[in-house]
Design an enzyme around this catalytic site. Structure first.
Site, PDB file in Angstrom:
ATOM      1  N   SER A   8       2.045  -9.624  11.298  1.00 16.59           N
ATOM      2  CA  SER A   8       1.326  -8.473   9.804  1.00 16.59           C
ATOM      3  C   SER A   8      -0.521  -8.456  10.670  1.00 16.59           C
ATOM      4  O   SER A   8      -0.819  -9.743  10.123  1.00 16.59           O
ATOM      5  CB  SER A   8       1.294  -8.535   8.592  1.00 16.59           C
TER       6      SER A   8
ATOM      7  N   CYS B 279      -7.907   1.266   7.111  1.00 11.79           N
ATOM      8  CA  CYS B 279      -7.494   2.113   6.291  1.00 11.79           C
ATOM      9  C   CYS B 279      -8.300   2.037   4.323  1.00 11.79           C
ATOM     10  O   CYS B 279      -8.491   0.531   4.592  1.00 11.79           O
ATOM     11  CB  CYS B 279      -6.222   2.775   6.048  1.00 11.79           C
TER      12      CYS B 279
ATOM     13  N   GLU C 116       0.992   0.049  16.728  1.00 14.33           N
ATOM     14  CA  GLU C 116      -0.136   1.349  16.002  1.00 14.33           C
ATOM     15  C   GLU C 116      -0.817   1.147  17.150  1.00 14.33           C
ATOM     16  O   GLU C 116      -0.445   2.594  17.606  1.00 14.33           O
ATOM     17  CB  GLU C 116      -0.896   0.333  15.244  1.00 14.33           C
TER      18      GLU C 116
ATOM     19  N   CYS D  17       1.339  -1.173   0.066  1.00 16.64           N
ATOM     20  CA  CYS D  17      -0.282  -0.150  -0.043  1.00 16.64           C
ATOM     21  C   CYS D  17       0.906   1.371  -0.321  1.00 16.64           C
ATOM     22  O   CYS D  17       1.722   0.847   0.331  1.00 16.64           O
ATOM     23  CB  CYS D  17      -0.797  -0.085   1.058  1.00 16.64           C
TER      24      CYS D  17
END
Length: 314
Positions: free
Chosen positions: A225, A197, A126, A12
């Site tokens: 991930s 996102c 995150e 991305c």
């Protein structure tokens, strides 16, 4: 066996930018370049950057004073930023701009003293970075992972509340959790559009289509991930066998029992060359044709920091 490729899949814009920042920093400043946490969650990418002189660390205490350090795409807390400043570290920030957008929402809530609820996975970098944007002791930020966690929240129905989400969650699970939050706290505020996102959204929608056509779905991505794991879970939820794999050597012959069509996708941090090497290995197991689905082409682009733009440096 037939191979069907999801579209979109792989890198991305945020991942592309983060990797470029490390590559350009190495090119301009030379090794070593320190990177706090894996810049993106993909072993293949991280090992490649390590071979070029990147040193990956988990804490800034591992970085010498005055050195160059890059913050990963997942973002960092305000405390980490302050530590870097106090130690005179030269920082290049590879935080995905879409993660930064969530950080700004949390910081705004903190300034106002509004209690914030973050939907995300405990321990994910995150989430740690996002939680670390809140500093107002008169408010507070609370993490939930699923609907069941809402019952343990200490807030009252009439409290001034806002919510935000990690950017790489399951669309279905998050929608369910948000609906439950709004049921318990009717006045709760949130983003006009959820924080998941565009890349996560598009790749999950592509897997929905892929799963309808496949007997087995392979997701190229590392086990740490988040977005790759969500793709594998989604395929399984749709009743299709799925496997998450990091490299061609992970492929096992017994995966292909009674399989005529293999669907392949890749997480947002998995490079196309890794996907192609897995396709090459699948041909040894009898895959003999390849088809690519139509899908939403990504045209998002995030610029690297000005100091790393080669033309401007030169």
């Amino acid at each position: 066996m037939k191979i069907i490729l999801a579209n979109p899949r792989g890198f991305c814009a945020g991942v592309d930018r983060a990797i470029s920042i490390v590559e350009l920093a190495l090119e301009i400043h030379g090794a070593p370049i320190y990177v706090r946490h894996e810049v993106v969650h993909n072993r293949f990418v991280v090992n490649g950057l390590r071979e070029r002189g990147a040193i990956f660390v988990e804490e800034l205490s591992e970085v010498p004073d005055g050195a160059i350090v890059i913050f990963s795409a997942h973002g960092v807390s305000q405390a980490v930023r302050q530590e870097a400043k106090d130690r005179n570290l030269k920082v290049f920030d590879a935080t995905c701009p879409l993660v930064t957008k969530v950080h700004m929402q949390v910081a705004r809530a903190s300034r106002k003293g509004t209690k914030a609820i973050l939907i995300g996975h405990k321990g994910h970098p995150e989430v740690e970075g996002t939680m670390g944007q809140y500093s107002n002791e008169d408010g507070g930020i609370f993490l939930i992972e699923k609907v069941e966690d809402i019952a343990r929240l200490p807030m009252q129905e009439n409290d001034n509340l806002t919510f935000m989400t990690q950017t790489t969650l399951s669309l279905d699970d998050t929608a369910e959790t948000i609906a439950a939050l709004k049921e318990k706290y009717p006045a709760i505020q949130g983003p006009h559009k959820n924080d998941i996102c565009y890349a996560t959204t598009n790749r999950q929608e592509a897997v929905r289509e892929l799963a309808k056509l496949s007997d087995l779905v392979l997701v190229v991505g590392s086990k740490n991930s988040s977005n790759s794991n969500r793709l594998a879970e989604l395929a399984s939820r749709m009743g299709v066998k799925s496997q998450l794999l990091d490299e061609p050597a992970d492929i096992q012959a017994d995966w292909f029992n009674d399989v005529k069509t293999i669907g392949i996708t890749a997480g947002a941090s998995a490079p196309e060359e890794l996907g192609q090497s897995i396709i090459s290995r699948l041909k040894r197991f009898g895959a003999n044709s390849i088809e690519e689905l139509q899908g939403l082409e990504g045209n998002m682009f995030f610029e690297v920091p000005k100091e790393l733009r080669i033309k401007e440096v030169n």
